[in-house]
Design a protein around this motif. Structure first.
Motif, PDB file in Angstrom:
ATOM      1  N   GLY A 206      -9.582   5.069   2.662  1.00  0.00           N
ATOM      2  CA  GLY A 206      -8.798   5.717   1.630  1.00  0.00           C
ATOM      3  C   GLY A 206      -9.024   5.148   0.247  1.00  0.00           C
TER       4      GLY A 206
ATOM      5  N   TYR B  62       0.826  -1.204   0.000  1.00  0.00           N
ATOM      6  CA  TYR B  62       0.000   0.000   0.000  1.00  0.00           C
ATOM      7  C   TYR B  62       0.863   1.259   0.000  1.00  0.00           C
ATOM      8  CZ  TYR B  62      -3.997  -2.970   1.288  1.00  0.00           C
ATOM      9  OH  TYR B  62      -4.988  -3.926   1.302  1.00  0.00           O
TER      10      TYR B  62
ATOM     11  N   GLY C 129      -1.034   4.578   0.462  1.00  0.00           N
ATOM     12  CA  GLY C 129      -1.803   5.615   1.132  1.00  0.00           C
ATOM     13  C   GLY C 129      -2.384   6.635   0.162  1.00  0.00           C
TER      14      GLY C 129
ATOM     15  N   GLU D 231      -4.053   2.683   6.688  1.00  0.00           N
ATOM     16  CA  GLU D 231      -4.476   4.083   6.706  1.00  0.00           C
ATOM     17  C   GLU D 231      -5.683   4.190   7.640  1.00  0.00           C
ATOM     18  OE1 GLU D 231      -5.563   7.657   3.504  1.00  0.00           O
ATOM     19  OE2 GLU D 231      -5.070   5.640   2.792  1.00  0.00           O
TER      20      GLU D 231
END
Length: 369
Positions: free
Chosen positions: A154, A30, A32, A150
């Motif tokens: 998101g 990931y 973000g 997160e």
């Protein structure tokens, strides 16, 4: 470095191929939402004002997020107890850490009525956030580690891990819900908007589900009929939820309480109302040009865009990244013949003058949102 990148890309391709059933989540995949912003600023701007982006906020870092009146006596907890807020558009709940997990405190603040209401008074200590809620309020939650990638919903919550996509400058794999089948696209939303448990009945959200997966392999919905598969039940219940949301959205226009031109106006309230509309409509800096009136006139959106009756409102086609998709008016909610509103201020000119004037403007000043 090249080998590491290829390994990462291969891993994501495997995941996209249907190997996402494992509950173990690799946070390294990931990037973000802030990283997504670099290439998709318009989408990010729209998303940043949605419920998804603001559902959970750190009350210690952002005290302004707390909307409740903590001066009320005998509330049962104090502002110091609040570590995170949940929501803030219609209702707001508050979390406190007890032991190794967070718990939602037993009263919520109604934003509309400006009053406290009881919430899970008798059972709140039996409902740890990490077991009952967290998987749907954050991005990339791994119950095994108790951590999320997160602390909000998101971009990657709906598009899947984005590192390979970002590091390949957009050429790497990513889930585009538009390219999924209708059923798989609905499952992304159903993962959090249909109540149920994971197959082990340990968590109240689908552990291991990734956008593009068959949600039925990760989730057992509440209310499943005996003859239904998990997938069939998920889709049936999501269709019901979606229909209810769309019908409910027809009532939300009234919540704004925005006054018409003839009513007395408090400037602070006016500014707040305009910000509400500008959450979707991006011509804030060109407002006078959009209205064709000097700024000194002080026109508001609803002076010209008069609300129609609810019976003729239809589901809209707003961009799902936009605040408007989740909250504001539906398409055709407001009378497109804005010249009807002109006579409120220009009674001496008449409707025919108003029609010719508006037609001469051509297309309104409006930016994509």
């Amino acid at each position: 470095m090249k080998g590491a990148f290829l390994s990462l890309w291969v891993f994501v391709f495997v995941w996209l191929g249907g190997m996402a059933g494992a509950a173990v989540l690799d946070p390294a995949l990931y990037v973000g939402s802030e990283r997504c912003r670099g290439c998709h600023p318009e989408k990010y701007q729209g998303w940043s004002k949605t419920f998804h982006a603001t559902v959970v906020q750190d009350a210690k870092k952002n005290p302004e997020a707390v909307l409740g009146d903590f001066s009320v006596p005998n509330l049962g907890f104090t502002l110091e107890d609040v570590e995170f807020t949940i929501g803030g558009h219609w209702q707001q709940r508050y979390m406190k850490k007890i032991g190794d997990d967070y718990y939602v405190l037993p009263k919520l603040w109604s934003v509309q009525s400006q009053k406290w209401q009881a919430y899970n008074v008798w059972s709140w200590r039996k409902m740890p956030y990490g077991k009952y809620c967290k998987g749907c309020h954050v991005t990339g939650f791994d119950p095994a580690r108790g951590k999320a990638v997160e602390p909000r919903i998101g971009c990657e919550a709906c598009h899947g891990p984005g590192r390979a996509h970002a590091e390949a400058e957009g050429a790497g794999p990513i889930v585009n819900p538009k390219k999924l089948s209708d059923e798989r696209r609905d499952m992304i939303c159903a993962a959090c908007h249909v109540r149920g448990t994971d197959p082990s009945k340990t968590y109240y959200f689908p552990v291991g589900f990734m956008p593009g997966d068959d949600l039925g392999e990760h989730y057992v919905p509440n209310g499943k009929e005996p003859e239904e598969t998990n997938t069939q039940a998920v889709l049936r219940m999501f269709a019901k939820w979606k229909k209810k949301r769309e019908e409910g959205a027809q009532l939300k226009c009234d919540v704004c309480g925005i006054p018409g031109v003839a009513e007395e106006r408090d400037q602070e309230k006016v500014d707040s109302m305009l910000e509400f509309c500008f959450g979707c409509h991006g011509f804030k800096n060109k407002y006078a040009e959009h209205t064709r009136h000097p700024a000194s006139v002080g026109l508001m959106c609803f002076d010209c865009h008069v609300q129609q009756t609810k019976e003729i409102m239809n589901p809209g086609t707003q961009d799902i990244h936009s605040y408007g998709y989740f909250l504001v008016h539906k398409e055709k909610c407001y009378d497109p013949q804005i010249e009807k509103a002109c006579v409120k201020c220009h009674a001496d000119k008449g409707p025919e003058w108003a029609r010719r004037t508006v037609e001469s403007w051509g297309k309104p000043v409006e930016l994509d949102h």
